[in-house]
Design an enzyme around this catalytic site. Structure first.
Site, PDB file in Angstrom:
ATOM      1  N   CYS A   1       0.871  -1.055  -0.063  1.00 46.43           N
ATOM      2  CA  CYS A   1      -0.071  -0.003   0.046  1.00 46.43           C
ATOM      3  C   CYS A   1       0.820   1.242   0.079  1.00 46.43           C
ATOM      4  CB  CYS A   1      -0.932  -0.091   1.267  1.00 46.43           C
ATOM      5  SG  CYS A   1      -1.829  -1.486   1.179  1.00 46.43           S
TER       6      CYS A   1
ATOM      7  N   HIS B   1      -3.690   6.686   2.124  1.00 51.31           N
ATOM      8  CA  HIS B   1      -4.030   5.207   1.539  1.00 51.31           C
ATOM      9  C   HIS B   1      -5.381   5.093   2.113  1.00 51.31           C
ATOM     10  CE1 HIS B   1      -4.283   1.311   0.807  1.00 51.31           C
ATOM     11  NE2 HIS B   1      -3.931   0.889   2.147  1.00 51.31           N
TER      12      HIS B   1
ATOM     13  N   ASN C   1     -10.378  -1.029  -0.334  1.00 50.08           N
ATOM     14  CA  ASN C   1      -8.861  -0.940  -0.144  1.00 50.08           C
ATOM     15  C   ASN C   1      -8.231  -1.536  -1.320  1.00 50.08           C
ATOM     16  OD1 ASN C   1      -6.383  -1.449   0.378  1.00 50.08           O
ATOM     17  ND2 ASN C   1      -6.506  -1.661   2.449  1.00 50.08           N
TER      18      ASN C   1
HETATM   19  C1  LIG Z   1     -10.253  -5.594  10.037  1.00 49.96           C
HETATM   20  C2  LIG Z   1     -10.989  -4.651  11.123  1.00 49.96           C
HETATM   21  C3  LIG Z   1     -12.057  -3.697  10.680  1.00 49.96           C
HETATM   22  C4  LIG Z   1     -11.560  -5.370  12.243  1.00 49.96           C
HETATM   23  O1  LIG Z   1     -12.300  -4.456  13.179  1.00 49.96           O
HETATM   24  P1  LIG Z   1     -11.930  -4.780  14.674  1.00 49.96           P
HETATM   25  O2  LIG Z   1     -12.675  -3.940  15.633  1.00 49.96           O
HETATM   26  O3  LIG Z   1     -10.508  -4.908  14.926  1.00 49.96           O
HETATM   27  O4  LIG Z   1     -12.441  -5.961  14.914  1.00 49.96           O
HETATM   28  P2  LIG Z   1     -12.053  -7.599  15.765  1.00 49.96           P
HETATM   29  O5  LIG Z   1     -11.317  -8.497  14.994  1.00 49.96           O
HETATM   30  O6  LIG Z   1     -11.621  -7.013  17.172  1.00 49.96           O
HETATM   31  O7  LIG Z   1     -13.379  -8.101  16.224  1.00 49.96           O
HETATM   32  C5  LIG Z   1     -14.129  -7.527  17.191  1.00 49.96           C
HETATM   33  C6  LIG Z   1     -15.898  -8.106  16.867  1.00 49.96           C
HETATM   34  O8  LIG Z   1     -16.367  -8.040  15.503  1.00 49.96           O
HETATM   35  C7  LIG Z   1     -16.521  -9.596  15.094  1.00 49.96           C
HETATM   36  N1  LIG Z   1     -16.084  -9.625  13.602  1.00 49.96           N
HETATM   37  C8  LIG Z   1     -14.972  -9.668  13.167  1.00 49.96           C
HETATM   38  N2  LIG Z   1     -14.955  -9.585  11.824  1.00 49.96           N
HETATM   39  C9  LIG Z   1     -16.336  -9.381  11.565  1.00 49.96           C
HETATM   40  C10 LIG Z   1     -17.094  -9.390  10.273  1.00 49.96           C
HETATM   41  N3  LIG Z   1     -16.521  -9.135   9.062  1.00 49.96           N
HETATM   42  N4  LIG Z   1     -18.533  -8.948  10.448  1.00 49.96           N
HETATM   43  C11 LIG Z   1     -18.917  -8.849  11.660  1.00 49.96           C
HETATM   44  N5  LIG Z   1     -18.363  -9.072  12.722  1.00 49.96           N
HETATM   45  C12 LIG Z   1     -16.998  -9.521  12.684  1.00 49.96           C
HETATM   46  C13 LIG Z   1     -15.466 -10.120  15.882  1.00 49.96           C
HETATM   47  O9  LIG Z   1     -16.121 -11.697  16.028  1.00 49.96           O
HETATM   48  C14 LIG Z   1     -15.361  -9.567  17.174  1.00 49.96           C
HETATM   49  O10 LIG Z   1     -16.688 -10.165  17.919  1.00 49.96           O
HETATM   50  P3  LIG Z   1     -16.743 -10.046  19.533  1.00 49.96           P
HETATM   51  O11 LIG Z   1     -16.520  -8.992  20.155  1.00 49.96           O
HETATM   52  O12 LIG Z   1     -18.031 -10.739  19.821  1.00 49.96           O
HETATM   53  O13 LIG Z   1     -15.743 -11.148  19.855  1.00 49.96           O
HETATM   54  C15 LIG Z   1      -9.882  -3.457  11.786  1.00 49.96           C
HETATM   55  O14 LIG Z   1      -9.198  -4.294  12.821  1.00 49.96           O
HETATM   56  C16 LIG Z   1      -9.189  -2.682  10.851  1.00 49.96           C
HETATM   57  O15 LIG Z   1      -9.870  -1.913  10.185  1.00 49.96           O
HETATM   58  N6  LIG Z   1      -7.733  -2.776  10.909  1.00 49.96           N
HETATM   59  C17 LIG Z   1      -7.142  -2.100   9.966  1.00 49.96           C
HETATM   60  C18 LIG Z   1      -7.138  -2.844   8.583  1.00 49.96           C
HETATM   61  C19 LIG Z   1      -6.596  -2.274   7.574  1.00 49.96           C
HETATM   62  O16 LIG Z   1      -6.698  -1.172   7.204  1.00 49.96           O
HETATM   63  N7  LIG Z   1      -5.946  -2.868   6.748  1.00 49.96           N
HETATM   64  C20 LIG Z   1      -5.337  -2.572   5.516  1.00 49.96           C
HETATM   65  C21 LIG Z   1      -3.932  -2.180   5.947  1.00 49.96           C
HETATM   66  S1  LIG Z   1      -3.075  -1.607   4.527  1.00 49.96           S
END
Ligand SMILES: CC(C)(COP(=O)(O)OP(=O)(O)OC[C@H]1O[C@@H](n2cnc3c(N)ncnc32)[C@H](O)[C@@H]1OP(=O)(O)O)[C@@H](O)C(=O)NCCC(=O)NCCS
Length: 342
Positions: A123, A267, A298
């Site tokens: 990215c 980004h 993304n």
């Molecule tokens: C991926 C991302 C959106 C996930 O969000 P998060 O808040 O970290 O989510 P978590 O993995 O901690 O999960 C939180 C809850 O949502 C749930 N969950 C995870 N994925 C899910 C989905 N696709 N849909 C619904 N629920 C989901 C989990 O099971 C968890 O539930 P719980 O609280 O009951 O255990 C976030 O971490 C993120 O944006 N990270 C950066 C990613 C990014 O930008 N990547 C590109 C880099 S270049």
């Protein structure tokens, strides 16, 4: 007297002369993602800001999308393709190891014998390419350099993985970098942190994936196509805390303050990361912020030039404005700079 090598002189300064993008025709709304993973439209929108993304069809290859985007950038720059003295393609989703896809793209565009090569900086790929192009133009090895960021991340998406299935999109963005009378690209603040190489990565190397299933997975188990995986929360924290500092360094290196910006084009990783960065940078509310992720997802290396083109197209920013760009991702790698919009 020992012979001396004739010095090479390049342009004093460089700038972006043109930008162009290509978005695949197939739109994938969140409702379609819900066929693959247990989630909800509301969860995806609130956690990532994504409403829809575009996925490439069979004809929308890495080369084809690149040629389309680059054609627009070259037209905007008002130059002929044969004036291009370098073609840099930033991508992590060209699935053929060799040759580089850049040579085919250069040939199809009519760039003559211009040196053409691919770079892998995820990215941050567009920013890395911009840094190289700036150096080539000012160093005298090329008059104009084409920088392309292109991805078909749908090919590397595991649609059963809840943490990534909704994030990635496909597309291409391109910019023509060339000589300028005034500085148009500030110091590129770039770097890497290999200690976090596993935070975003391909699930398995190709040799592992294609080894005999028996040897890798045990008899009878299906070989799995590699995909991108990431530790979402680690990436999130790194992006918000460390990358805001890198953005500040790029501003400082360019001698520009946030209130002098005509646009902030980070980004398009996640809308929450964008919002948090805006806050950390204390960006004045009148500075327009790229939020292309809502409709595009993304697209890794393609996201900054795609968002830049869209902001110019929609009149959210205008030619001559200063924009702060910052890319960051798998490696981990990052690159930020202040640029003058074409
Ligand atoms: C991926 C991302 C959106 C996930 O969000 P998060 O808040 O970290 O989510 P978590 O993995 O901690 O999960 C939180 C809850 O949502 C749930 N969950 C995870 N994925 C899910 C989905 N696709 N849909 C619904 N629920 C989901 C989990 O099971 C968890 O539930 P719980 O609280 O009951 O255990 C976030 O971490 C993120 O944006 N990270 C950066 C990613 C990014 O930008 N990547 C590109 C880099 S270049």
């Amino acid at each position: 007297m020992s012979p001396t090598i004739k010095p090479v002189t390049g342009a004093q300064y460089s700038r972006i002369h043109g930008v162009g993008g290509y978005r695949p025709t197939r739109v994938i709304p969140n409702s379609e993602v819900l066929n693959w993973i247990d989630s909800s439209d509301e969860w995806i929108r609130t956690r990532s800001g994504i409403a829809e993304r575009r996925w490439a069809g069979p004809e929308e290859t890495v080369a084809e999308m690149s040629v389309q985007a680059a054609g627009k950038a070259i037209a905007m720059a008002g130059i002929r393709p044969e004036q291009i003295g370098g073609v840099i393609v930033a991508t992590v989703s060209h699935l053929k190891q060799t040759p580089a896809i850049a040579t085919e793209i250069a040939q199809r565009l009519g760039c003559g014998t211009a040196p053409a090569f691919d770079i892998s900086a995820a990215c941050a790929g567009f920013g890395y390419g911009l840094g190289l192009a700036d150096g080539m133009v000012r160093g005298g090895s090329a008059e104009y350099v084409l920088v392309i960021g292109v991805e078909r991340l749908s090919d590397l998406t595991d649609v059963t993985d809840r943490s990534t299935a909704f994030i990635f999109g496909d597309g291409a963005g391109a910019a023509v970098v060339g000589p300028s009378e005034a500085p148009g690209i500030g110091k590129v603040v770039w770097g890497s942190d290999g200690s976090q190489a596993e935070v975003i990565s391909q699930t398995q190397a190709w040799d592992t994936a294609f080894a005999k299933p028996d040897a890798v997975n045990g008899a009878g188990e299906e070989t799995k196509w590699p995909a991108l995986r990431m530790e979402g929360q680690t990436v999130f924290r790194w992006a918000v805390y460390d990358m805001a500092k890198v953005a500040e360094q790029a501003l400082e290196a360019a001698g520009i303050t946030a209130d002098q910006l005509g646009a902030f084009i980070p980004h398009q990783a996640n809308m929450r990361i964008i919002d948090a960065m805006v806050k950390k940078l204390d960006l004045p509310p009148n500075v327009p912020v790229a939020r292309d992720i809502a409709e595009t997802g993304n697209t890794s290396a393609a996201s900054i030039p795609l968002a830049m083109e869209r902001m110019l197209e929609r009149g959210e920013a205008k030619s001559g404005d200063l924009a702060l760009i910052i890319g960051f991702g798998a490696g981990l790698v990052y690159a930020a700079a202040v640029v003058t919009l074409p």
